[in-house]
Motif scaffolding. Structure first.
Motif, mmCIF file in Angstrom:
data_model
loop_
_atom_site.group_PDB
_atom_site.id
_atom_site.type_symbol
_atom_site.label_atom_id
_atom_site.label_comp_id
_atom_site.label_asym_id
_atom_site.label_seq_id
_atom_site.Cartn_x
_atom_site.Cartn_y
_atom_site.Cartn_z
ATOM 1 N N ASP A 18 0.857 -1.182 0.000
ATOM 2 C CA ASP A 18 0.000 0.000 0.000
ATOM 3 C C ASP A 18 0.892 1.231 0.000
ATOM 4 O O ASP A 18 1.984 1.230 0.573
ATOM 5 C CB ASP A 18 -0.892 0.029 1.245
ATOM 6 N N THR A 20 0.712 5.738 0.136
ATOM 7 C CA THR A 20 -0.060 6.974 0.287
ATOM 8 C C THR A 20 0.721 8.151 -0.256
ATOM 9 O O THR A 20 1.882 8.353 0.109
ATOM 10 C CB THR A 20 -0.421 7.227 1.759
ATOM 11 N N ASP A 22 0.911 12.187 -0.511
ATOM 12 C CA ASP A 22 0.441 13.318 0.284
ATOM 13 C C ASP A 22 0.208 14.566 -0.568
ATOM 14 O O ASP A 22 0.922 14.815 -1.540
ATOM 15 C CB ASP A 22 1.467 13.663 1.370
ATOM 16 N N ASN A 76 -5.095 13.464 0.746
ATOM 17 C CA ASN A 76 -4.153 12.383 0.477
ATOM 18 C C ASN A 76 -4.782 11.244 -0.314
ATOM 19 O O ASN A 76 -5.984 10.982 -0.215
ATOM 20 C CB ASN A 76 -3.580 11.849 1.791
ATOM 21 N N THR A 78 -4.445 7.177 -1.441
ATOM 22 C CA THR A 78 -3.862 5.885 -1.098
ATOM 23 C C THR A 78 -4.185 4.856 -2.162
ATOM 24 O O THR A 78 -5.341 4.744 -2.599
ATOM 25 C CB THR A 78 -4.376 5.391 0.268
#
Lengths: 115, 115
Positions: A18, A20, A22, A76, A78
């Motif tokens: 995973d 993310t 920003d 954000n 993901t």
């Protein structure tokens, strides 16, 4: 003044991890829109999502999800279980009430997903 | 349905020359915006045209000009080219309504190289 900051210049992950991305924004307008675009090596910007400033609900679309928090001025993105095809540059953008067609883009985050 | 189209795909010019880039919006779209994307950076807003009138201008010198035709296609002109004008030039179209914002659809871009 409007500004979008993507502090992560480049991220490398292994497939199925995973990740993310920003995005922090600045605006004095109370009505604005936030966007995420994907830019593969071909160069064309591909629209992923749009949120308006009055809708803070998180959104999920398949392996993609977005977390919008006005309190921290963040939006954000993901990707769950990343795939090699996710490798691209991702841009966060902002447009404000006085001209919704004038986008302010961040500098982008290059995502490398390795097999 | 055809997306936003841009021509030419690639262009090589020398310093001091002039260049014209062309954009055809999605059928029915009346707004066209131009962006400059220097390598490694996010797109920067140059112009927006709606109904053949300039509705927005970014922080670019007067060497940059544009126009929109009755069929809503658009041209971006750059005079007295500098090395720093080397970039990917993106065109985006949208269908603005009185209700507010509509998403922008980007074309594949024109890659301009100034030698």
């Amino acid at each position: 003044a409007q500004k979008v900051t993507q502090a992560q210049t480049e991220i490398s992950v292994v497939e199925k991890e995973d990740v993310t991305l920003d995005c922090v924004y600045e605006t004095r307008d109370t009505t604005y829109y936030l966007f995420w675009y994907k830019q593969p090596p071909s160069g064309e910007l591909v629209f992923l999502i749009r949120r308006n400033s009055f809708d803070e609900q998180n959104e999920i679309s398949g392996r993609y999800s977005w977390n919008f928090q006005k309190s921290t001025s963040s939006f954000n993105f993901t990707i769950t279980a990343s795939q090699v095809v996710d490798s691209a540059v991702y841009f966060c953008a902002l447009s404000a009430a006085y001209n919704f067609n004038k986008f302010y883009f961040g500098s982008g985050t290059k995502l490398n997903v390795k097999p | 349905d055809a997306g936003v189209t841009q021509s030419p795909t690639h262009l090589i010019k020398t310093r001091g020359q002039q260049v014209t880039l062309r954009c055809s919006p999605i059928s029915g779209h009346k707004s066209v915006s131009w962006y400059q994307q220097v390598l490694g950076q996010g797109p920067q807003f140059i112009f927006q045209y709606y109904e053949k009138e300039e509705r927005g201008r970014g922080n670019f010198p007067d060497r940059f000009s544009a126009r929109q035709f009755p069929n809503y296609s658009s041209e971006l002109n750059v005079n007295a080219l500098l090395l720093g004008d080397s970039a990917l030039y993106l065109c985006a179209s949208s269908f603005p309504t009185g209700a507010g914002h509509n998403e922008q659809f980007f074309g594949p871009g024109t890659r301009l190289t100034v030698l």
